[in-house]
Design a protein around this motif. Structure first.
Motif, PDB file in Angstrom:
ATOM      1  N   ALA A  81      -6.165   2.518   5.442  1.00 39.91           N
ATOM      2  CA  ALA A  81      -5.357   3.136   4.390  1.00 39.91           C
ATOM      3  C   ALA A  81      -6.186   4.208   3.682  1.00 39.91           C
ATOM      4  N   ASP A  82      -5.534   4.913   2.791  1.00 39.22           N
ATOM      5  CA  ASP A  82      -6.199   5.969   2.016  1.00 39.22           C
ATOM      6  C   ASP A  82      -6.286   5.502   0.561  1.00 39.22           C
ATOM      7  N   VAL A  83      -7.274   4.652   0.277  1.00 35.33           N
ATOM      8  CA  VAL A  83      -7.432   4.118  -1.072  1.00 35.33           C
ATOM      9  C   VAL A  83      -8.633   4.777  -1.748  1.00 35.33           C
ATOM     10  N   ASP A 107       0.714   4.292  -2.711  1.00 27.57           N
ATOM     11  CA  ASP A 107       0.477   5.670  -2.285  1.00 27.57           C
ATOM     12  C   ASP A 107       1.571   6.593  -2.840  1.00 27.57           C
ATOM     13  N   TYR A 124       0.817  -1.219   0.000  1.00 27.88           N
ATOM     14  CA  TYR A 124       0.000   0.000   0.000  1.00 27.88           C
ATOM     15  C   TYR A 124       0.853   1.273   0.000  1.00 27.88           C
ATOM     16  N   ARG A 155       1.009   7.144  -6.539  1.00 27.34           N
ATOM     17  CA  ARG A 155      -0.088   8.106  -6.738  1.00 27.34           C
ATOM     18  C   ARG A 155       0.399   9.525  -6.467  1.00 27.34           C
TER      19      ARG A 155
END
Length: 331
Positions: free
Chosen positions: A191-193, A163, A159, A166
């Motif tokens: 998480a920041d998905v 990130d 992850y 991105r």
């Protein structure tokens, strides 16, 4: 994003748009049966002509064959006109096939072996390899793929690597594609998905996405992409076959009985069972797209027609009244 007629939705808080019907690239890799280049190209062209603008693939599908074919079809299109996703977690290492076929269900020569790798370096190498195979300048969405047996590594190392990609602008949206709803729920919460792709757990026969995952997606503004909405075959025809499969195994008597009950209620409302199966996931506002594997123009045309079927609200009410649809499902 340019489309003929299919509605598009944003993935989470990202700028990425997907058509509500997406093209699943598993069959392009020769899943269960060989597929030649011409047939694959014809299926992809039919999807484009039908207005499908979201294409999902993976290195896993046919040892890169699906990525190569998807890229060949999309390279001549304007990048802003389509959305493509691929996946990380398996690196493809060249080997001499020695006449062997791929052992993981794809009817292709075993030209490579798969090596699990959710490390930062493995993720970045996987993306580079995917760009080489597709011939595209970029992919829009990157998913951690089939990480059930490697989930801690995927969460701890994979992850953050996504990130980072991105943040660098290499990809525009990130997430994971799995069938385990509990693990995806944990990813969404920790998480920041932007999106998760869920296989076979947001269907007319399996509503388990409603237990924790969809509530978490709604709370965190994460989109869900529904895959395997026919549960690998049982919901794919208006009259379920006694030899149909459910999640790639022979359907049990209880599963067949429930599928036939669903089909009877659908028929009473003049709706083919596959049309209801395609429409079901999108009843929830967090579901952005339904991705269906397709290998021929005829399959594309059939699925597009099913997807375009008007579903009367009375069908959903009847399914709930019959105890065939969870009352938590909107509609």
């Amino acid at each position: 994003m340019e489309t003929n007629h299919l509605k598009t939705n944003h993935l989470g808080r990202s700028t990425v748009e997907v058509t509500e019907l997406g093209f699943g690239g598993g069959p392009l890799g020769g899943l269960f049966a060989p597929l030649d280049d011409g047939s694959a190209a014809a299926a992809l062209a039919a999807a484009w002509d039908a207005g499908i603008r979201y294409y999902d693939t993976s290195p896993h599908y046919g040892l890169g064959q699906s990525e190569r074919r998807t890229g060949a079809a999309l390279r001549r299109r304007a990048p802003a006109a389509f959305t493509v996703s691929t996946k990380v977690g398996r690196l493809l290492v060249p080997q001499d096939p020695e006449g062997r076929q791929d052992p993981e269900g794809f009817r292709v020569p075993a030209t490579h072996r798969r090596v699990w790798d959710f490390s930062r370096d493995g993720v970045r190498r996987s993306v580079e390899d995917s760009l080489t195979r597709t011939g595209l300048d970029a992919v829009d969405i990157l998913y951690l793929h089939d990480a059930e047996a490697h989930f801690e590594d995927a969460l701890r190392e994979g992850y953050p690597a996504l990130d980072e990609l991105r943040a660098e602008g290499v990809v525009r949206a990130i997430g994971a594609g799995m069938y385990d709803t509990a693990m995806l729920t944990r990813l969404v919460r920790e998480a920041d998905v932007d999106a998760v792709m869920l296989s076979g757990r947001c269907t007319l026969l399996d509503h388990s996405a409603y237990d924790d995952l969809l509530p978490a997606c709604a709370e965190r503004n994460v989109s869900l992409v529904a895959a395997s909405v026919f549960n690998s075959g049982l919901l794919a025809t208006p009259d379920p076959s006694p030899t149909a499969t459910y999640d790639y195994a022979p359907a049990t008597d209880a599963q067949l009985e429930r599928a036939h009950a669903l089909a009877r209620v659908c028929a009473a409302h003049d709706v083919p069972l596959p049309a209801a199966a395609l429409a079901f996931p999108l009843l929830h506002p967090s579901v952005a797209s339904v991705v269906v594997g397709m290998r021929t123009p005829e399959e594309v045309e059939a699925n597009v027609a099913y997807f375009g079927t008007e579903i009367p609200p009375s069908l959903w009410r009847s399914l709930k009244d019959e105890g065939l649809m969870d009352t938590r499902v909107p509609g």
